[in-house]
Design a protein around this motif. Structure first.
Motif, PDB file in Angstrom:
ATOM      1  N   SER A 128     -14.016  -4.104   1.408  1.00 30.01           N
ATOM      2  CA  SER A 128     -13.024  -4.467   2.145  1.00 30.01           C
ATOM      3  C   SER A 128     -12.334  -3.774   3.208  1.00 30.01           C
ATOM      4  O   SER A 128     -12.369  -4.080   4.294  1.00 30.01           O
ATOM      5  N   ASN A 129     -12.049  -2.403   2.628  1.00 29.57           N
ATOM      6  CA  ASN A 129     -11.432  -1.467   3.668  1.00 29.57           C
ATOM      7  C   ASN A 129     -12.095  -0.014   3.307  1.00 29.57           C
ATOM      8  O   ASN A 129     -12.118   0.275   2.117  1.00 29.57           O
ATOM      9  N   VAL A 130     -11.801   0.874   4.226  1.00 30.16           N
ATOM     10  CA  VAL A 130     -12.370   2.040   4.158  1.00 30.16           C
ATOM     11  C   VAL A 130     -11.773   3.180   4.795  1.00 30.16           C
ATOM     12  O   VAL A 130     -11.008   2.879   5.789  1.00 30.16           O
ATOM     13  N   VAL A 131     -11.841   4.337   4.311  1.00 30.16           N
ATOM     14  CA  VAL A 131     -11.057   5.598   4.854  1.00 30.16           C
ATOM     15  C   VAL A 131     -12.116   6.906   4.467  1.00 30.16           C
ATOM     16  O   VAL A 131     -12.582   6.830   3.572  1.00 30.16           O
ATOM     17  N   GLY A 137      -6.388  -3.503   1.986  1.00 30.09           N
ATOM     18  CA  GLY A 137      -6.148  -2.465   2.813  1.00 30.09           C
ATOM     19  C   GLY A 137      -5.882  -1.038   2.210  1.00 30.09           C
ATOM     20  O   GLY A 137      -5.405  -0.995   0.981  1.00 30.09           O
ATOM     21  N   LEU A 138      -6.498  -0.083   3.084  1.00 34.24           N
ATOM     22  CA  LEU A 138      -6.481   1.258   2.326  1.00 34.24           C
ATOM     23  C   LEU A 138      -6.180   2.321   3.375  1.00 34.24           C
ATOM     24  O   LEU A 138      -6.486   2.270   4.432  1.00 34.24           O
ATOM     25  N   VAL A 139      -5.131   3.377   2.994  1.00 34.30           N
ATOM     26  CA  VAL A 139      -4.638   4.248   4.044  1.00 34.30           C
ATOM     27  C   VAL A 139      -4.747   5.659   3.379  1.00 34.30           C
ATOM     28  O   VAL A 139      -4.286   5.792   2.242  1.00 34.30           O
ATOM     29  N   LEU A 140      -5.104   6.690   3.875  1.00 36.61           N
ATOM     30  CA  LEU A 140      -5.102   8.031   3.226  1.00 36.61           C
ATOM     31  C   LEU A 140      -4.116   8.735   4.027  1.00 36.61           C
ATOM     32  O   LEU A 140      -3.766   8.777   5.183  1.00 36.61           O
ATOM     33  N   GLU A 176      -2.864  -4.399  -2.765  1.00 40.05           N
ATOM     34  CA  GLU A 176      -3.465  -5.562  -3.895  1.00 40.05           C
ATOM     35  C   GLU A 176      -2.796  -6.897  -3.314  1.00 40.05           C
ATOM     36  O   GLU A 176      -1.764  -7.299  -3.694  1.00 40.05           O
ATOM     37  N   THR A 177      -3.842  -7.404  -2.589  1.00 46.90           N
ATOM     38  CA  THR A 177      -3.227  -8.812  -1.935  1.00 46.90           C
ATOM     39  C   THR A 177      -2.475  -9.981  -2.888  1.00 46.90           C
ATOM     40  O   THR A 177      -1.561 -10.232  -2.791  1.00 46.90           O
ATOM     41  N   ASN A 208      -4.860  -5.865   5.288  1.00 47.20           N
ATOM     42  CA  ASN A 208      -5.294  -4.631   5.847  1.00 47.20           C
ATOM     43  C   ASN A 208      -3.932  -3.647   6.280  1.00 47.20           C
ATOM     44  O   ASN A 208      -2.980  -4.345   6.588  1.00 47.20           O
ATOM     45  N   MET A 209      -3.868  -2.321   6.274  1.00 42.26           N
ATOM     46  CA  MET A 209      -2.645  -1.503   6.389  1.00 42.26           C
ATOM     47  C   MET A 209      -3.343  -0.256   7.497  1.00 42.26           C
ATOM     48  O   MET A 209      -4.500  -0.057   7.569  1.00 42.26           O
ATOM     49  N   TRP A 210      -2.366   0.149   8.176  1.00 40.08           N
ATOM     50  CA  TRP A 210      -2.648   1.426   9.182  1.00 40.08           C
ATOM     51  C   TRP A 210      -1.430   2.419   9.073  1.00 40.08           C
ATOM     52  O   TRP A 210      -0.432   1.913   9.232  1.00 40.08           O
ATOM     53  N   LEU A 211      -1.915   3.626   9.124  1.00 39.40           N
ATOM     54  CA  LEU A 211      -0.739   4.830   9.306  1.00 39.40           C
ATOM     55  C   LEU A 211      -0.537   4.966  10.574  1.00 39.40           C
ATOM     56  O   LEU A 211      -1.665   5.573  11.644  1.00 39.40           O
ATOM     57  N   GLY A 212       0.552   4.659  11.261  1.00 37.01           N
ATOM     58  CA  GLY A 212       0.728   4.572  12.847  1.00 37.01           C
ATOM     59  C   GLY A 212       1.199   6.060  13.093  1.00 37.01           C
ATOM     60  O   GLY A 212       1.342   7.097  12.478  1.00 37.01           O
ATOM     61  N   SER A 213       0.892   6.141  14.497  1.00 31.90           N
ATOM     62  CA  SER A 213       1.367   7.780  15.145  1.00 31.90           C
ATOM     63  C   SER A 213       3.012   7.798  14.965  1.00 31.90           C
ATOM     64  O   SER A 213       3.428   8.830  14.992  1.00 31.90           O
TER      65      SER A 213
END
Length: 326
Positions: free
Chosen positions: A123-126, A181-184, A195-196, A227-232
């Motif tokens: 599903s998602n990767v970092v 979604g996955l965020v480091l 966890e949807t 999905n997730m994202w760590l923004g600037s």
């Protein structure tokens, strides 16, 4: 064609968290992808958008000009992506597993089996600075076309998996409620996992005194986090694919026979995702900062969102274009 039988597992959904104020989600413009289904959208190290399409292509788009470059064709269905500094991309491919797209466009399989079984629904990767890769799987029982089956039966077969630089593959967490979604973390001390089907975001510690422990960061969401994202901007941006379905929530604590009946209803009358475009953002302590929604049909079924230098873009499993948000 008969539907696959579900195996209902009782689960009591958490109460809704305090809804708080919401704001309008406004689509400023659309970026054509040249295909359909930009399920995950991410920014590469030069600020360009990278996405995977339903026909297997990985595409890079300049958000200013709309210029498109095809980076590769996975031969499967790309979902979650992680851009590398060298121009390559890590790809969670629904059909083929965890893939590596190198800068020259060649595609290499990194993981296609886990614990002796074929890797399904990656599903998602970092990736960490030392080359360690973490990725999620959503379910081992269902495919993308029938992903609702996992929501209805709630057997919780998603996983969080680590691939070490030497190629060793280890399952860190099992029984995820549709891992997504996955965020480091910026200091790589923890992972954040959506966890949807659990309506929550969890934090899994990688280092420090809490290493190996998993805790809940955000619970009781009113929709399905994707999905997730760590923004600037330092915020955790979260795509909400759809609101929770009241009927499904009522059936999940038990009602196995009723769930089976609902699952086998004709397509036209089965529960469907409500039409909405929805993104949220949280600080890294789990406090909500943004809750943006639109029901005007300008966009829908948002499965990804990313922010960089004030530019916010969203992707969708079903749309043809990427939405640039105001």
């Amino acid at each position: 064609m008969a539907r696959r039988l579900i195996k209902p597992r009782p689960w009591t959904p958490p109460p809704l968290s305090d809804p708080g104020p919401t704001g309008p989600l406004t689509v400023a413009r659309l970026l054509p992808t040249g295909g359909r289904g930009p399920e995950d959208v991410v920014f590469d190290h030069d600020g360009r958008i990278v996405t995977g399409l339903g026909d297997g292509r990985i595409v890079r788009i300049d958000p200013a000009t709309g210029d498109r470059t095809v980076l590769a064709d996975t031969g499967g269905r790309p979902l979650g992506l992680h851009p590398r500094a060298d121009g390559g991309v890590l790809v969670c491919d629904h059909d083929r597993g965890l893939l590596e797209v190198r800068p020259d466009g060649t595609v290499h399989v990194l993981v296609d089996t886990v614990d002796g079984e074929p890797l399904t629904f990656a599903s998602n990767v970092v990736q960490g600075r030392d080359g360690t890769i973490w990725f999620t799987t959503s379910t081992s029982r269902w495919d993308l076309a029938d992903h609702l089956g996992d929501i209805v039966e709630h057997t919780c077969t998603g996983r969080l998996i680590r691939r070490d630089p030497d190629g060793t593959v280890t399952t860190l967490l099992g029984e995820l409620k549709f891992g997504n979604g996955l965020v480091l973390a910026p200091d790589e001390s923890y992972l954040l996992v959506a966890e949807t089907a659990g309506y929550r975001i969890r934090r899994h510690w990688l280092s420090g005194p809490a290493a190996g422990r998993t805790e809940t960061l955000v619970a009781g969401l009113a929709g399905f986090p994707d999905n997730m994202w760590l923004g600037s901007d330092g915020l955790l941006w979260v795509a909400i694919a759809a609101p929770r379905n009241p009927l499904i929530d009522r059936l999940l604590p038990g009602h196995g026979l009723l769930r089976l009946l609902v699952w086998n209803l004709p397509e036209a009358v089965r529960p469907k995702a409500a039409p909405i475009a929805w993104v949220m953002a949280f600080d890294l302590d789990g406090r909500r900062v943004h809750d943006l929604r639109a029901t005007d049909g300008s966009y829908g079924f948002v499965t990804s969102v990313a922010e960089r230098d004030g530019l916010v873009v969203a992707g969708s499993l079903t749309a043809a274009d990427i939405a640039v948000l105001s």
